[in-house]
Scaffold this motif. Structure first.
Motif, PDB file in Angstrom:
ATOM      1  N   GLY A 174     -15.253  -1.268  -0.176  1.00  0.00           N
ATOM      2  CA  GLY A 174     -13.954  -1.174   0.497  1.00  0.00           C
ATOM      3  C   GLY A 174     -12.987  -0.417  -0.374  1.00  0.00           C
TER       4      GLY A 174
ATOM      5  N   GLY B 122     -15.872  -6.945 -19.428  1.00  0.00           N
ATOM      6  CA  GLY B 122     -15.388  -5.769 -20.167  1.00  0.00           C
ATOM      7  C   GLY B 122     -14.195  -5.093 -19.530  1.00  0.00           C
TER       8      GLY B 122
ATOM      9  N   SER C  57     -15.040  -6.262  -8.702  1.00  0.00           N
ATOM     10  CA  SER C  57     -14.064  -5.197  -8.918  1.00  0.00           C
ATOM     11  C   SER C  57     -14.333  -4.550 -10.273  1.00  0.00           C
TER      12      SER C  57
ATOM     13  N   GLU D 137       0.809  -1.230   0.000  1.00  0.00           N
ATOM     14  CA  GLU D 137       0.000   0.000   0.000  1.00  0.00           C
ATOM     15  C   GLU D 137       0.841   1.279   0.000  1.00  0.00           C
TER      16      GLU D 137
ATOM     17  N   GLY E 190      -5.645  -4.990  -8.394  1.00  0.00           N
ATOM     18  CA  GLY E 190      -6.332  -4.704  -7.128  1.00  0.00           C
ATOM     19  C   GLY E 190      -7.220  -5.859  -6.695  1.00  0.00           C
TER      20      GLY E 190
ATOM     21  N   THR F 208     -15.137   3.439 -15.511  1.00  0.00           N
ATOM     22  CA  THR F 208     -16.457   4.006 -15.198  1.00  0.00           C
ATOM     23  C   THR F 208     -17.546   3.252 -15.967  1.00  0.00           C
TER      24      THR F 208
ATOM     25  N   ILE G 169     -10.353  -5.623 -17.809  1.00  0.00           N
ATOM     26  CA  ILE G 169      -9.269  -6.600 -17.623  1.00  0.00           C
ATOM     27  C   ILE G 169      -8.338  -6.253 -16.456  1.00  0.00           C
ATOM     28  N   HIS G 170      -8.605  -5.161 -15.753  1.00  0.00           N
ATOM     29  CA  HIS G 170      -7.747  -4.785 -14.618  1.00  0.00           C
ATOM     30  C   HIS G 170      -7.897  -5.830 -13.508  1.00  0.00           C
ATOM     31  N   ASP G 171      -6.777  -6.378 -13.058  1.00  0.00           N
ATOM     32  CA  ASP G 171      -6.930  -7.397 -12.004  1.00  0.00           C
ATOM     33  C   ASP G 171      -5.926  -7.281 -10.863  1.00  0.00           C
TER      34      ASP G 171
ATOM     35  N   GLU H 160      -2.858   9.814 -17.675  1.00  0.00           N
ATOM     36  CA  GLU H 160      -4.007  10.715 -17.827  1.00  0.00           C
ATOM     37  C   GLU H 160      -3.544  12.079 -18.362  1.00  0.00           C
TER      38      GLU H 160
ATOM     39  N   ALA I 150      -7.729  -3.359   0.060  1.00  0.00           N
ATOM     40  CA  ALA I 150      -7.885  -4.775   0.383  1.00  0.00           C
ATOM     41  C   ALA I 150      -8.115  -5.012   1.882  1.00  0.00           C
TER      42      ALA I 150
HETATM   43  C1  B12 Z   1      -2.412  -0.804 -14.354  1.00  0.00           C
HETATM   44  C2  B12 Z   1      -3.496  -0.185 -15.204  1.00  0.00           C
HETATM   45  C3  B12 Z   1      -3.809  -0.807 -16.401  1.00  0.00           C
HETATM   46  C4  B12 Z   1      -3.202  -2.153 -16.832  1.00  0.00           C
HETATM   47  C5  B12 Z   1      -3.967  -3.290 -16.107  1.00  0.00           C
HETATM   48  C6  B12 Z   1      -3.110  -4.517 -15.843  1.00  0.00           C
HETATM   49  C7  B12 Z   1      -3.826  -5.510 -14.958  1.00  0.00           C
HETATM   50  N1  B12 Z   1      -3.575  -6.771 -15.218  1.00  0.00           N
HETATM   51  O1  B12 Z   1      -4.566  -5.179 -14.068  1.00  0.00           O
HETATM   52  C8  B12 Z   1      -3.453  -2.119 -18.383  1.00  0.00           C
HETATM   53  C9  B12 Z   1      -2.247  -1.476 -19.034  1.00  0.00           C
HETATM   54  C10 B12 Z   1      -3.703  -3.467 -19.040  1.00  0.00           C
HETATM   55  C11 B12 Z   1      -4.644  -1.160 -18.448  1.00  0.00           C
HETATM   56  C12 B12 Z   1      -5.527  -1.129 -19.514  1.00  0.00           C
HETATM   57  C13 B12 Z   1      -6.509  -0.168 -19.644  1.00  0.00           C
HETATM   58  N2  B12 Z   1      -6.753   0.885 -18.850  1.00  0.00           N
HETATM   59 CO1  B12 Z   1      -5.956   1.051 -17.127  1.00  0.00          CO
HETATM   60  N3  B12 Z   1      -5.097   1.587 -15.492  1.00  0.00           N
HETATM   61  C14 B12 Z   1      -4.164   1.016 -14.783  1.00  0.00           C
HETATM   62  C15 B12 Z   1      -3.839   1.915 -13.557  1.00  0.00           C
HETATM   63  C16 B12 Z   1      -2.588   2.733 -13.892  1.00  0.00           C
HETATM   64  C17 B12 Z   1      -3.615   1.231 -12.221  1.00  0.00           C
HETATM   65  C18 B12 Z   1      -4.692   0.240 -11.776  1.00  0.00           C
HETATM   66  C19 B12 Z   1      -4.130  -0.583 -10.628  1.00  0.00           C
HETATM   67  O2  B12 Z   1      -3.704  -1.710 -10.804  1.00  0.00           O
HETATM   68  N4  B12 Z   1      -4.049   0.043  -9.435  1.00  0.00           N
HETATM   69  C20 B12 Z   1      -3.433  -0.556  -8.252  1.00  0.00           C
HETATM   70  C21 B12 Z   1      -4.451  -1.392  -7.486  1.00  0.00           C
HETATM   71  C22 B12 Z   1      -3.781  -1.985  -6.237  1.00  0.00           C
HETATM   72  O3  B12 Z   1      -5.480  -0.526  -7.089  1.00  0.00           O
HETATM   73  P1  B12 Z   1      -7.036  -0.802  -7.424  1.00  0.00           P
HETATM   74  O4  B12 Z   1      -7.141  -1.565  -8.688  1.00  0.00           O
HETATM   75  O5  B12 Z   1      -7.755   0.473  -7.314  1.00  0.00           O
HETATM   76  O6  B12 Z   1      -7.500  -1.790  -6.271  1.00  0.00           O
HETATM   77  C23 B12 Z   1      -7.563  -1.436  -4.899  1.00  0.00           C
HETATM   78  C24 B12 Z   1      -8.898  -0.819  -4.482  1.00  0.00           C
HETATM   79  O7  B12 Z   1      -9.572  -0.163  -5.526  1.00  0.00           O
HETATM   80  C25 B12 Z   1      -9.669  -1.954  -3.873  1.00  0.00           C
HETATM   81  N5  B12 Z   1     -10.468  -2.848  -4.729  1.00  0.00           N
HETATM   82  C26 B12 Z   1     -10.269  -3.220  -6.006  1.00  0.00           C
HETATM   83  N6  B12 Z   1     -11.202  -4.090  -6.393  1.00  0.00           N
HETATM   84  C27 B12 Z   1     -12.022  -4.300  -5.351  1.00  0.00           C
HETATM   85  C28 B12 Z   1     -13.155  -5.106  -5.203  1.00  0.00           C
HETATM   86  C29 B12 Z   1     -13.848  -5.111  -3.994  1.00  0.00           C
HETATM   87  C30 B12 Z   1     -15.057  -5.954  -3.842  1.00  0.00           C
HETATM   88  C31 B12 Z   1     -13.393  -4.298  -2.917  1.00  0.00           C
HETATM   89  C32 B12 Z   1     -14.147  -4.273  -1.647  1.00  0.00           C
HETATM   90  C33 B12 Z   1     -12.256  -3.490  -3.060  1.00  0.00           C
HETATM   91  C34 B12 Z   1     -11.575  -3.504  -4.276  1.00  0.00           C
HETATM   92  O8  B12 Z   1      -8.654  -2.721  -3.263  1.00  0.00           O
HETATM   93  C35 B12 Z   1      -7.508  -2.747  -4.130  1.00  0.00           C
HETATM   94  C36 B12 Z   1      -6.262  -2.982  -3.311  1.00  0.00           C
HETATM   95  O9  B12 Z   1      -6.044  -1.991  -2.353  1.00  0.00           O
HETATM   96  C37 B12 Z   1      -5.149   2.787 -13.483  1.00  0.00           C
HETATM   97  C38 B12 Z   1      -4.992   4.151 -12.798  1.00  0.00           C
HETATM   98  C39 B12 Z   1      -5.627   4.202 -11.422  1.00  0.00           C
HETATM   99  N7  B12 Z   1      -5.444   5.316 -10.768  1.00  0.00           N
HETATM  100  O10 B12 Z   1      -6.316   3.305 -10.993  1.00  0.00           O
HETATM  101  C40 B12 Z   1      -5.539   2.870 -14.968  1.00  0.00           C
HETATM  102  C41 B12 Z   1      -6.997   3.123 -15.335  1.00  0.00           C
HETATM  103  C42 B12 Z   1      -7.940   2.335 -14.444  1.00  0.00           C
HETATM  104  N8  B12 Z   1      -7.084   2.578 -16.757  1.00  0.00           N
HETATM  105  C43 B12 Z   1      -7.804   3.288 -17.494  1.00  0.00           C
HETATM  106  C44 B12 Z   1      -8.072   2.971 -18.860  1.00  0.00           C
HETATM  107  C45 B12 Z   1      -8.890   3.977 -19.629  1.00  0.00           C
HETATM  108  C46 B12 Z   1      -7.588   1.781 -19.450  1.00  0.00           C
HETATM  109  C47 B12 Z   1      -7.828   1.299 -20.897  1.00  0.00           C
HETATM  110  C48 B12 Z   1      -9.261   1.510 -21.434  1.00  0.00           C
HETATM  111  C49 B12 Z   1      -6.778   1.966 -21.799  1.00  0.00           C
HETATM  112  C50 B12 Z   1      -6.915   1.716 -23.284  1.00  0.00           C
HETATM  113  N9  B12 Z   1      -7.155   2.798 -23.988  1.00  0.00           N
HETATM  114  O11 B12 Z   1      -6.818   0.606 -23.748  1.00  0.00           O
HETATM  115  C51 B12 Z   1      -7.471  -0.185 -20.778  1.00  0.00           C
HETATM  116  C52 B12 Z   1      -8.699  -1.023 -20.320  1.00  0.00           C
HETATM  117  C53 B12 Z   1      -8.943  -2.265 -21.050  1.00  0.00           C
HETATM  118  C54 B12 Z   1     -10.099  -3.028 -20.412  1.00  0.00           C
HETATM  119  N10 B12 Z   1     -11.087  -3.359 -21.206  1.00  0.00           N
HETATM  120  O12 B12 Z   1     -10.123  -3.287 -19.219  1.00  0.00           O
HETATM  121  C55 B12 Z   1      -8.386   4.510 -16.782  1.00  0.00           C
HETATM  122  C56 B12 Z   1      -9.888   4.369 -16.481  1.00  0.00           C
HETATM  123  C57 B12 Z   1     -10.634   5.657 -16.724  1.00  0.00           C
HETATM  124  C58 B12 Z   1     -12.070   5.540 -16.438  1.00  0.00           C
HETATM  125  N11 B12 Z   1     -12.555   6.564 -15.789  1.00  0.00           N
HETATM  126  O13 B12 Z   1     -12.771   4.636 -16.756  1.00  0.00           O
HETATM  127  C59 B12 Z   1      -7.456   4.634 -15.520  1.00  0.00           C
HETATM  128  C60 B12 Z   1      -8.137   5.231 -14.274  1.00  0.00           C
HETATM  129  C61 B12 Z   1      -6.251   5.518 -15.938  1.00  0.00           C
HETATM  130  C62 B12 Z   1      -6.578   6.983 -16.038  1.00  0.00           C
HETATM  131  N12 B12 Z   1      -6.145   7.763 -15.076  1.00  0.00           N
HETATM  132  O14 B12 Z   1      -7.233   7.421 -16.956  1.00  0.00           O
HETATM  133  N13 B12 Z   1      -4.706  -0.380 -17.398  1.00  0.00           N
END
Ligand code: B12
Length: 216
Positions: A200, A103, A151, A41, A109, A155, A105-107, A56, A203
């Protein structure tokens, strides 16, 4: 190297897409028996968030985003099995079906939430990413789950969470199986609006929310 320095280097390794460094630091954290939650974290997560910001702002492009995400996954692949090993050997606290919605593929988190639930004694059925909405419900009924964890990082795919809540209501399953939602664009307000049972922000909180619901 101080703890703060290690944490800062972890974030930097993700921002720079330096996989060797990200992995070496993860191994170092294990050797030094650092708190793995803190490592993730406060070390790695701020790095990948910064990458999102740079993307962004148009300073990073998709290849950089992908490289950084791969670094993040490599480091998590080293840390997550260790987190799960520390699992408290108790009776299952409850059954969870988890995945990233259709739809999307982010996994990264989702995998963290999955590992943390597992480490805290929940029986976790992880369906992966881009999971068909009906599949969550099918699996939850099959294993008699207490929770479905959804997850969503886009948007657009957040709407999938809403749809699952609706289907659960239509099927009269809402009392038996609780829905938890999360992901970067999701917040408590959204969870309340769609009628989810819990939200949440990370995690650790996901585990606490699930535990609280089980105890009620
Ligand atoms: C890494 C990343 C990718 C990687 C994903 C790799 C993978 N295997 O996951 C790749 C490069 C493949 C990718 C692709 C895309 N991405 Co992307 N990506 C990111 C990025 C930089 C980080 C996400 C991440 O892993 N964060 C770290 C983890 C630990 O955090 P987290 O996911 O939020 O999870 C935590 C909490 O949210 C919570 N949580 C998560 N899930 C759940 C579920 C439950 C039940 C609970 C309680 C809690 C919980 O706990 C987690 C751990 O603490 C984000 C930016 C951001 N600020 O999020 C953009 C972001 C999400 N992506 C974005 C976009 C647009 C895309 C693409 C469409 C880009 C494109 N033009 O192709 C594609 C999507 C394709 C698809 N159909 O899914 C945008 C989304 C914008 C929006 N408003 O919709 C973001 C926000 C970037 C931005 N700032 O614009 N991406």
């Amino acid at each position: 190297m101080s703890k703060e320095e290690i944490l800062a280097r972890m974030g930097k390794a993700i921002i720079e897409g330096n996989k060797d460094e990200a992995e070496a630091l993860a191994k170092e954290a294990l050797e030094k028996k650092m708190d793995l939650i803190e490592v993730i974290e406060k070390g790695y997560v701020p790095g990948i968030q910064k990458v999102g910001d740079l993307w962004e702002r148009g300073e990073y492009f998709l290849p950089e985003l992908i490289t950084s995400a791969e670094c993040m996954k490599s480091a998590m692949n080293i840390l997550q099995p260790e987190m799960e090993k520390t699992q408290i050997q108790t009776q299952s606290k409850g059954k969870v079906v988890i995945g990233t919605v259709e739809g999307d593929i982010h996994d990264i988190g989702k995998n963290l939430v999955s590992s943390m639930l597992s480490a805290n004694g929940f029986e976790v059925h992880d369906l992966g990413a881009d999971v068909k909405l009906e599949r969550f419900i099918e699996k939850a009924e099959e294993v008699d789950a207490n929770f479905i964890c959804l997850s969503a990082l886009l948007t657009t795919t957040m709407l999938g969470q809403k749809r699952v809540v609706e289907i659960m209501k239509e099927k009269n399953l809402s009392d038996r199986i609780k829905i938890l939602v999360g992901g970067a664009p999701v917040n408590q307000k959204w969870a309340d609006n769609i009628g989810a049972d819990g939200y949440g922000e990370n995690a650790m909180v996901a585990v606490k929310v699930a535990q609280k619901i089980i105890e009620e």
